[in-house]
Design a protein around this motif. Structure first.
Motif, mmCIF file in Angstrom:
data_model
loop_
_atom_site.group_PDB
_atom_site.id
_atom_site.type_symbol
_atom_site.label_atom_id
_atom_site.label_comp_id
_atom_site.label_asym_id
_atom_site.label_seq_id
_atom_site.Cartn_x
_atom_site.Cartn_y
_atom_site.Cartn_z
ATOM 1 N N ILE A 21 0.841 -1.193 0.000
ATOM 2 C CA ILE A 21 0.000 0.000 0.000
ATOM 3 C C ILE A 21 0.880 1.250 0.000
ATOM 4 O O ILE A 21 1.807 1.368 0.790
ATOM 5 C CB ILE A 21 -0.945 -0.006 1.222
ATOM 6 C CG1 ILE A 21 -1.898 -1.188 1.134
ATOM 7 C CG2 ILE A 21 -1.691 1.311 1.349
ATOM 8 C CD1 ILE A 21 -2.790 -1.213 -0.090
ATOM 9 N N LYS A 23 -0.779 4.542 -0.455
ATOM 10 C CA LYS A 23 -1.581 5.698 -0.076
ATOM 11 C C LYS A 23 -2.743 5.243 0.798
ATOM 12 O O LYS A 23 -3.356 4.210 0.539
ATOM 13 C CB LYS A 23 -2.126 6.373 -1.334
ATOM 14 C CG LYS A 23 -2.900 7.630 -1.095
ATOM 15 C CD LYS A 23 -3.306 8.254 -2.425
ATOM 16 C CE LYS A 23 -4.047 9.548 -2.215
ATOM 17 N NZ LYS A 23 -4.432 10.157 -3.496
ATOM 18 N N ILE A 32 -9.458 4.126 3.115
ATOM 19 C CA ILE A 32 -9.298 3.753 1.716
ATOM 20 C C ILE A 32 -7.808 3.605 1.440
ATOM 21 O O ILE A 32 -7.033 4.551 1.631
ATOM 22 C CB ILE A 32 -9.932 4.808 0.792
ATOM 23 C CG1 ILE A 32 -11.419 4.964 1.140
ATOM 24 C CG2 ILE A 32 -9.733 4.441 -0.664
ATOM 25 C CD1 ILE A 32 -12.078 6.180 0.541
ATOM 26 N N MET A 34 -4.659 2.378 -1.262
ATOM 27 C CA MET A 34 -4.359 2.212 -2.683
ATOM 28 C C MET A 34 -2.952 1.658 -2.856
ATOM 29 O O MET A 34 -2.004 2.140 -2.228
ATOM 30 C CB MET A 34 -4.469 3.535 -3.427
ATOM 31 C CG MET A 34 -4.299 3.378 -4.938
ATOM 32 S SD MET A 34 -4.536 4.902 -5.850
ATOM 33 C CE MET A 34 -3.056 5.780 -5.417
ATOM 34 N N ASP A 35 -2.816 0.646 -3.725
ATOM 35 C CA ASP A 35 -1.501 0.079 -4.009
ATOM 36 C C ASP A 35 -0.916 0.729 -5.265
ATOM 37 O O ASP A 35 -1.527 1.606 -5.882
ATOM 38 C CB ASP A 35 -1.547 -1.445 -4.102
ATOM 39 C CG ASP A 35 -2.319 -1.981 -5.292
ATOM 40 O OD1 ASP A 35 -2.624 -1.222 -6.241
ATOM 41 O OD2 ASP A 35 -2.624 -3.188 -5.290
ATOM 42 N N GLY A 38 -2.910 0.923 -8.450
ATOM 43 C CA GLY A 38 -4.152 1.678 -8.397
ATOM 44 C C GLY A 38 -5.327 0.894 -7.846
ATOM 45 O O GLY A 38 -6.450 1.393 -7.823
ATOM 46 N N ASN A 39 -5.077 -0.331 -7.370
ATOM 47 C CA ASN A 39 -6.144 -1.127 -6.767
ATOM 48 C C ASN A 39 -6.532 -0.533 -5.415
ATOM 49 O O ASN A 39 -5.667 -0.124 -4.641
ATOM 50 C CB ASN A 39 -5.705 -2.583 -6.579
ATOM 51 C CG ASN A 39 -5.385 -3.242 -7.892
ATOM 52 O OD1 ASN A 39 -6.124 -3.123 -8.858
ATOM 53 N ND2 ASN A 39 -4.261 -3.942 -7.941
ATOM 54 N N ILE A 40 -7.828 -0.501 -5.157
ATOM 55 C CA ILE A 40 -8.367 0.091 -3.939
ATOM 56 C C ILE A 40 -8.880 -1.002 -3.011
ATOM 57 O O ILE A 40 -9.560 -1.927 -3.446
ATOM 58 C CB ILE A 40 -9.535 1.053 -4.274
ATOM 59 C CG1 ILE A 40 -9.076 2.184 -5.203
ATOM 60 C CG2 ILE A 40 -10.204 1.585 -3.016
ATOM 61 C CD1 ILE A 40 -8.140 3.173 -4.579
ATOM 62 N N THR A 41 -8.536 -0.866 -1.726
ATOM 63 C CA THR A 41 -9.094 -1.706 -0.668
ATOM 64 C C THR A 41 -9.758 -0.775 0.333
ATOM 65 O O THR A 41 -9.125 0.173 0.803
ATOM 66 C CB THR A 41 -7.994 -2.524 0.041
ATOM 67 O OG1 THR A 41 -7.320 -3.338 -0.912
ATOM 68 C CG2 THR A 41 -8.569 -3.404 1.138
ATOM 69 N N LYS A 42 -11.032 -1.043 0.633
ATOM 70 C CA LYS A 42 -11.752 -0.226 1.602
ATOM 71 C C LYS A 42 -11.943 -1.019 2.882
ATOM 72 O O LYS A 42 -12.325 -2.188 2.844
ATOM 73 C CB LYS A 42 -13.110 0.183 1.049
ATOM 74 C CG LYS A 42 -13.002 1.130 -0.125
ATOM 75 C CD LYS A 42 -14.373 1.550 -0.611
ATOM 76 C CE LYS A 42 -14.233 2.508 -1.793
ATOM 77 N NZ LYS A 42 -15.557 2.946 -2.280
#
Length: 63
Positions: A21, A23, A32, A34-35, A38-42
């Motif tokens: 990660i 950000k 939220i 971001m890797d 650009g993949n998002i994990t919430k």
């Protein structure tokens, strides 16, 4: 580049929720992540508790 492994803690245990990660931000009670791709994990209902650049870890705590 400094990327983090993110863990979610509650009163009893710790589990990994994301790797690499770059950000993190909090919006409306959700963290939220971001890797680099650009993949998002919430992660709902959590706070950022610790950011440790030496260990490359971020600890989230369930609210």
């Amino acid at each position: 580049m400094c990327d983090f492994t993110v863990y979610l803690e509650d009163d009893r245990d710790r589990k990994m929720v994301a790797k690499d990660i770059l950000k993190a931000r909090k919006k409306d009670g959700t963290v939220i992540l971001m890797d680099a791709m650009g993949n998002i994990t919430k992660v709902e209902a959590a706070n950022i508790e610790v950011v440790d650049t030496l260990m490359q870890e971020m600890i989230l705590k369930k609210t």
